[in-house]
Design a protein around this motif. Sequence first.
Motif, short mmCIF file in Angstrom:
data_model
loop_
_atom_site.label_atom_id
_atom_site.label_comp_id
_atom_site.label_asym_id
_atom_site.label_seq_id
_atom_site.Cartn_x
_atom_site.Cartn_y
_atom_site.Cartn_z
N THR A 278 0.82 -1.22 0.00
CA THR A 278 0.00 0.00 0.00
C THR A 278 0.85 1.27 0.00
O THR A 278 0.41 2.29 -0.52
N PHE B 298 -6.08 0.13 -1.67
CA PHE B 298 -6.03 -0.62 -0.42
C PHE B 298 -6.08 -2.11 -0.75
O PHE B 298 -6.48 -2.51 -1.84
N CYS C 261 -7.47 -5.94 0.18
CA CYS C 261 -8.49 -6.71 0.89
C CYS C 261 -8.29 -8.18 0.55
O CYS C 261 -7.81 -8.53 -0.52
N GLN D 129 -10.60 -3.44 4.62
CA GLN D 129 -9.20 -3.18 4.32
C GLN D 129 -8.30 -4.00 5.23
O GLN D 129 -8.55 -4.12 6.42
N GLU E 284 -2.47 -2.15 7.81
CA GLU E 284 -1.11 -1.89 7.32
C GLU E 284 -0.07 -2.84 7.93
O GLU E 284 0.85 -3.27 7.26
N LEU F 157 -9.13 3.22 -3.44
CA LEU F 157 -9.74 3.71 -2.20
C LEU F 157 -11.19 4.13 -2.42
O LEU F 157 -12.01 4.05 -1.50
N ALA G 241 -13.68 1.63 -1.21
CA ALA G 241 -13.65 1.21 0.19
C ALA G 241 -14.98 1.36 0.90
O ALA G 241 -15.27 0.61 1.83
#
Length: 130
Positions: free
Chosen positions: A50, A57, A59, A72, A75, A90, A93
């Motif tokens: 990312t 993002f 998934c 998501q 990180e 994004l 999302a």
Amino acid sequence: MGACLSSQSTKQSHQTRECSKGSSAATVKIIQADGKLREYKEPLQARLITSQNPSFFLCSSESLSIDSCPPQVAEEEVLQAGQIYFLLPLACAHKPLKLHDLCDLAIRASSVIGNDGGEILSADSKFILS
């Protein structure tokens, strides 16, 4: 899955190798928004991917469901070998996935994974979506 398709890396050279049918089972598989498959031969944190793709993002394919927003991956989460992840914009999302979105992602995944069209990379390899 959908129409909504959407590293802290050092200066080390790319270490890419061609996929072979038996080798991809133990890799982290990431399907990019452009439909390309990237496979990593060792575990890596989501931030590696990312940070190179700030408007996207990650998934997990296992977490997708109809009428729910794609969750998501955190990180700091370590991406798991044998799992399939999608790199989505994004903008997707906060949009609940519809059946046709899930079908589109499933088709995209099956076409690239069954095709051996990806590259196996080391975690220090860099890539950026265009």
